[in-house]
Enzyme design. Structure first.
Site, PDB file in Angstrom:
ATOM      1  N   GLU A  29     -10.782  -2.003   5.663  1.00 24.00           N
ATOM      2  CA  GLU A  29      -9.580  -2.120   6.189  1.00 24.00           C
ATOM      3  C   GLU A  29     -10.144  -2.191   7.751  1.00 24.00           C
ATOM      4  OE1 GLU A  29      -6.378   0.750   6.192  1.00 24.00           O
ATOM      5  OE2 GLU A  29      -5.058  -0.524   7.238  1.00 24.00           O
ATOM      6  N   SER A  37      -4.901   6.195  12.909  1.00 21.83           N
ATOM      7  CA  SER A  37      -4.682   6.239  14.191  1.00 21.83           C
ATOM      8  C   SER A  37      -6.072   6.227  14.967  1.00 21.83           C
ATOM      9  CB  SER A  37      -3.878   7.373  14.745  1.00 21.83           C
ATOM     10  OG  SER A  37      -4.643   8.439  14.976  1.00 21.83           O
ATOM     11  N   ASN A  38      -5.936   5.719  16.100  1.00 15.93           N
ATOM     12  CA  ASN A  38      -7.182   5.423  17.066  1.00 15.93           C
ATOM     13  C   ASN A  38      -7.651   6.991  17.500  1.00 15.93           C
ATOM     14  OD1 ASN A  38      -6.535   3.020  16.774  1.00 15.93           O
ATOM     15  ND2 ASN A  38      -6.779   2.509  19.043  1.00 15.93           N
ATOM     16  N   GLN A  58       0.782  -1.112  -0.105  1.00 15.33           N
ATOM     17  CA  GLN A  58      -0.070   0.074  -0.114  1.00 15.33           C
ATOM     18  C   GLN A  58       0.810   1.199   0.045  1.00 15.33           C
ATOM     19  OE1 GLN A  58      -1.979   0.727   3.685  1.00 15.33           O
ATOM     20  NE2 GLN A  58      -3.927   1.532   2.539  1.00 15.33           N
ATOM     21  N   GLY A  59       0.612   2.266  -0.947  1.00 17.27           N
ATOM     22  CA  GLY A  59       1.337   3.379  -1.135  1.00 17.27           C
ATOM     23  C   GLY A  59       0.475   4.617  -0.787  1.00 17.27           C
ATOM     24  N   TYR A  60       0.257   4.844   0.423  1.00 22.10           N
ATOM     25  CA  TYR A  60      -0.488   5.844   1.074  1.00 22.10           C
ATOM     26  C   TYR A  60       0.223   6.978   1.966  1.00 22.10           C
ATOM     27  CZ  TYR A  60      -5.240   3.947   0.256  1.00 22.10           C
ATOM     28  OH  TYR A  60      -6.614   3.380  -0.295  1.00 22.10           O
TER      29      TYR A  60
END
Lengths: 395, 382
Positions: free
Chosen positions: A244, A380-381, A126-128
Site C-alpha cells: 500500500e 499515519s505519517n 478493507q476491514g482493518y
C-alpha cells in the site's frame, strides 16, 4: 546510472498514450479532470475497458492474468493514465488483497477471487481499523470463532473506504487472545451480502460519503475464506501495508495535478496580472514542483533497487502524502476566495447551475479538506516515522 | 532508467571509502587544518595514485575519461570524511574548465600535471557585490600590444593561495552584468601585480581574496575564445554545484551515522535518548531529507555534463535548492540531537554541520536557486 528512459520504455509510453487516446471515454476524462464526485459505475467501466485490453492489473504477474510489467512500465502506465484523466483503479482489490491472496492464499482461493478483482466485477473494501484500534492496529477486537465449517464474526470495523459499494471485505479478525496481541489475528475474506452485516455511512468534513462503519453481528463466514493459517494474519497485514505504501506515493496523479495547478496559476488573475507573476505564490509552486520531482525520482530509485523496497517505502508514503496535500492546498489558494462556496450539486457532470469563480474553484476547498486524510490513513505519517526509526535506523 | 553504479564505480567507491575511513581520521584532519598549509601532500598523492585527480580527463591527458557520475562517487566519499583537499577547486572546477574549453596545448600542459598531483589550480571568478550572479564581472583585461593587462578584485577564490596558477575571468568588452564580453585567462599566482590574502574557512578549507593590478598575460594564456567565456563559466560552476551536492550527501550520511550512534549510547532518565519518540521522529526526518538529497545529487550529476543549457540549469538549481535545504535541516538537527556536545569543537558532528552550512552558501544558496527554478516557471508559461 542513467536517468533517461530507454527507447523501449519510450515506445511503451507511446503505446499506452495511444490506447488512452482511443479508449478513455470523454465523460470519464471530463469527470476526472474537473475533479468531480467519483462514481462507482465510472470506476467499473474503466476497469472493464482495461480488462478487455489485457491491462486490468498492471502490477500483477502474467500467471494471474496481470500484465507482467516491470516496475518502470507500471510507473509509466500509471503516469500516462493520470495525465490522460483516467480514474484511479480501485486499490483495495488490485493492489491490496490480491497480492495477499497470490502470496498466502491456496489455489482454490486464487481461482475464486482473483478473476473478479481483475475484471472489476467484485468491489473490495478493507476491514482493518476499529474504533479502539487505529494506529495500535494489533489491539483490534472483532472476533471470529470457528464453529464447525464456518467462523462466526462479531464486532465493528471503521473508516471503511467505499464500503457502501463493496461486494467483499478483507478483514483482520481476532481468533485468539493468547500471547501477544499480534499473535491472535487472522485474515478473513467476507461476503458483504452475508446476513448480520450492516454498513453505516460516516460523512466526511467535505460533506461527502466516502467512508463507513461496518458492523458484524453473528456473521457466518465459511472457514475456507481464511487466508493462510489461523493466527498468522498480522504477517499478511504487514506484507499488504508494504504494498500500500509504495502505491501511496501516487506520483502519476500528483504530476497531473501539478500540471493543472500550473495552468490554474496562469488562468487566475491577481489584479492586473496572472497569478503566476506573483513571486510569493510562484516560489511556493516552484518549491513544490521540485519536491515532486525528487519524489518521482526517489520512487524510481526505490522501485528499481534490487534489494526491494522494504521499510524505506515509508519515506514514499510520508513524502507522497505531504506533497499531495500541499498540491490540493495550493489549488485551493490559487482560486482564492472563489473557493469558499460549497456547491455539492456542482460536483456532478450534468450540473449547469451558477458557480462561484472558475470550474477549478468548485472542488478546491472540499478536496483540500478531504485530503487531510492522506497523512492519517494507511498508517499515519507519525507511525511511518516510527517504522523508519525502528526498522531502518534501529532505534 | 537505472540508478546502479557500474562495477568499476562501485569498486572505486569502496576503495575510496576505505581510504577515507582508515587513512583520514578526524584527528589527522585536525592536524592538516592546523598545519597552516590547509592541504596535505600525502593525501593528495594518495588520491592521485588512485587515479582520482584525472578521473574526468580524457585518456590522452593521463585521465580515465570519466564523467560527472564518477565525480559524484568521489565527492560523496570525500564528503563523508570531510576531506579538505582542493578536489573541488583544482580537479572539478579548474580541471573541468581546461578540459572543456582549453586549447590542445593548454590541455597537454595542464591536465597531466593535475592528474599526477603536481599542479594545483584555482578558479578566480566571484567578485565583491556579485553575490551569486555569474555575469557580475568588473575585473577588466585590456589589450596592450600582444598581451592583456588584468585589473580587478576577486573574492571567495577556493584554495586560491594554494594554487600555482589561477583561471581568472575578466571583462574584455561590455558592461558589468552582461553575459557577453567575458574572457578567461590563465594567470601565474606569483605574477607581478597579483596580491593574495589567504584565509582559513570555517570548515577547514582555504579561500583567498585576490587583487590584480595591471597583471600582464600573453595572448596564448587566453582560454577559449575572446568575449565568449560566459557559457563555459556557467557550465563549470554547474559541474561544481553537482559535485558539492554529492559532497553534501556524503556529509549528511556521516551526520546521520554520528547522530544515530550518539543517541543510541547517550543515556538520560535511565535510557538511551534514542528511545524517546521526539528524537526518533527528528532522526527519521533527517533520514528522509538525506534520501531526497541523494536523489537530487544523482539528478544533478546526470545532467551536469549536458550541453542542453536549460535542462541542465533547471536540474542543477533544483538539486542545489533541495540539497541546500536538506543540508541545513540535517546539520542543525544533528547538532541539536548531540545536545551540548554538538556545539563543541571536539565532535565530528560540529564539523559536519559547518561544512554543510558552507556548502549551502557556495555557488548559490537555496533561496537563489529556488528563484532560478521559480523564474524558469514564468519563462515556460510566457
Amino acid at each position: 546510472m542513467d536517468l533517461n528512459y530507454t527507447p523501449e520504455q519510450e515506445a511503451f509510453r507511446a503505446e499506452v498514450r495511444q490506447f488512452l487516446d482511443d479508449n478513455l471515454p470523454d465523460d470519464i476524462r471530463e469527470r476526472v479532470q474537473k475533479r468531480l464526485r467519483p462514481d462507482k459505475a465510472m470506476t467499473e467501466r474503466w476497469q472493464k475497458i482495461l480488462f478487455d485490453q489485457g491491462w486490468g492489473a498492471s502490477t500483477w504477474p502474467k500467471e494471474f492474468g496481470g500484465t507482467g510489467w516491470d516496475p518502470i512500465q507500471q510507473i509509466i502506465f500509471e503516469e500516462e493514465c493520470a495525465l490522460a484523466g483516467a480514474p484511479r483503479q480501485l486499490d483495495f482489490g488490485l493492489r491490496m488483497v490480491a497480492p495477499v491472496i497470490m502470496t498466502f492464499g491456496n489455489d482454490a482461493q486464487k481461482q475464486r477471487f482473483l478473476p473478479g478483482i481483475l475484471s472489476g466485477e467484485d468491489w473490495w473494501c478493507q476491514g482493518y481499523s476499529e474504533p479502539g484500534a487505529g494506529s495500535d492496529l494489533a489491539s483490534l477486537r472483532t472476533s471470529a470463532k470457528l464453529e464447525g465449517d464456518h467462523y462466526v464474526v462479531n464486532g465493528q470495523k471503521t473508516w471503511t473506504t467505499l464500503g457502501q459499494h463493496a461486494d467483499w471485505i478483507f478483514c483482520l479478525v481476532r481468533t485468539s487472545t493468547e500471547g501477544k496481541p499480534q499473535q491472535g489475528i487472522s485474515f478473513l475474506l467476507i461476503d458483504m451480502n452475508t446476513p448480520g452485516i450492516e454498513v453505516r455511512p460516516i460523512i466526511m468534513l467535505d460533506g461527502e460519503h466516502e467512508i463507513n462503519e461496518v458492523y458484524f453481528d453473528n456473521v457466518k463466514v465459511p472457514a475456507e475464506n481464511l487466508i493462510g493459517e489461523e493466527n498468522q494474519g498480522w504477517t499478511y497485514a504487514k506484507f499488504l501495508l508494504g504494498h500500500e505504501r509504495t502505491g501511496l506515493a501516487n506520483v502519476g496523479q500528483w504530476k497531473a495535478l501539478m500540471k493543472r495547478l500550473k495552468a490554474v496559476a496562469r488562468e487566475e488573475q491577481d489584479g492586473q496580472r496572472p497569478l503566476i507573476e506573483n513571486t510569493r505564490f510562484r516560489d511556493r509552486l516552484a518549491q513544490l514542483d521540485m519536491e515532486l520531482r525528487a519524489l518521482e525520482l526517489t520512487v524510481l530509485r526505490v522501485l528499481t533497487d534490487k534489494r526491494g523496497p522494504g521499510p524505506q517505502a515509508s519515506i514514499l508514503k510520508i513524502r507522497g502524502t505531504e506533497i499531495g496535500q500541499q498540491l490540493f492546498e495550493m489549488l485551493m489558494e490559487a482560486t482564492g476566495q472563489d473557493a469558499i462556496a460549497h456547491i455539492p450539486d456542482a460536483l456532478e457532470l450534468d450540473y449547469n447551475g451558477p458557480r462561484s469563480g472558475s470550474i477549478d474553484a468548485t472542488p478546491a476547498a472540499g478536496d483540500y479538506f478531504n485530503m487531510r486524510k492522506l497523512s492519517i490513513f494507511g498508517g499515519s505519517n507519525e507511525i511511518q516515522r516510527n517504522i523508519i526509526a525502528q526498522l531502518v535506523l534501529g532505534l | 532508467m537505472n540508478f546502479d553504479l557500474t562495477e568499476e564505480q562501485q569498486m572505486l567507491s569502496d576503495s575510496l571509502r576505505r581510504f577515507v575511513t582508515n587513512e583520514y581520521s578526524f584527528e589527522k584532519r585536525g592536524e592538516i587544518i592546523q598545519s597552516g598549509h590547509g592541504t596535505d601532500p600525502a593525501t593528495w598523492s594518495a588520491l592521485a595514485e588512485m587515479g582520482l585527480l584525472g578521473f574526468t580527463f580524457p585518456e590522452d591527458y593521463d585521465g580515465l575519461g570519466g564523467n560527472a557520475i564518477d565525480t559524484l562517487v568521489v565527492m560523496e566519499n570525500l564528503g563523508r570524511g570531510l576531506v579538505v583537499e582542493p578536489y573541488l577547486a583544482t580537479v572539478v572546477l579548474a580541471g573541468g574548465l581546461i578540459r572543456d574549453a582549453g586549447s590542445e596545448a593548454q590541455k597537454a600542459d595542464i591536465l597531466p600535471g593535475i592528474a599526477s598531483g603536481e599542479r594545483l589550480l584555482a578558479l578566480a571568478h566571484s567578485e565583491p557585490g556579485a553575490r551569486y550572479n555569474l555575469s557580475h564581472v568588473q575585473t577588466t583585461a585590456r589589450k596592450d600590444g600582444d598581451q592583456f593587462l588584468i585589473s580587478g578584485q576577486k573574492t571567495a577564490v577556493l584554495h586560491g593561495s594554494q594554487a600555482s596558477q589561477l583561471i581568472v575571468s575578466a571583462r574584455t568588452r561590455g558592461n558589468v552584468n552582461e553575459e557577453s564580453g567575458l574572457s578567461l585567462f590563465l594567470v601565474d599566482r606569483h605574477a607581478n601585480g597579483v596580491t593574495v590574502d589567504d584565509f582559513a574557512t570555517h570548515d577547514g578549507h582555504r579561500t583567498a581574496e585576490i587583487s590584480f593590478s595591471k597583471v600582464a598575460v600573453s595572448a596564448d594564456n587566453l582560454i577559449g575564445t575572446l568575449d565568449n567565456a560566459f557559457p563555459i563559466i556557467e557550465k563549470t560552476v554547474d559541474l561544481g554545484i553537482a559535485a558539492l551536492c554529492a559532497e553534501a550527501v556524503g556529509a549528511m550520511e556521516a551526520m546521520n551515522a554520528a547522530t544515530l550512534e550518539y543517541i543510541k549510547t547517550r543515556k538520560q532518565f535511565g535510557v538511551p535518548i534514542g528511545k524517546f519518540q521526539a528524537l526518533q521522529h527528528r532522526m527519521a526526518d533527517m533520514f528522509i531529507h538525506t534520501e531526497q538529497a541523494r536523489t537530487m545529487a544523482i539528478l544533478a550529476a546526470s545532467e551536469a555534463d549536458s550541453d542542453d543549457r536549460a535542462r541542465r540549469r533547471e536540474a542543477i538549481s533544483m538539486a542545489k535548492t533541495l540539497v541546500g535545504q536538506a543540508a541545513r535541516y540535517v546539520g542543525q538537527e544533528g547538532v541539536q540531537l548531540h545536545g551540548g556536545m554538538g556545539v563543541t569543537d571536539e565532535m565530528f558532528a560540529a564539523h559536519l554541520f559547518k561544512r554543510l552550512t558552507l556548502i549551502n552558501l557556495l555557488f548559490g544558496d537555496a533561496d537563489h536557486h529556488l528563484a532560478q527554478v521559480s523564474d524558469g516557471l514564468l519563462a515556460k508559461t510566457a
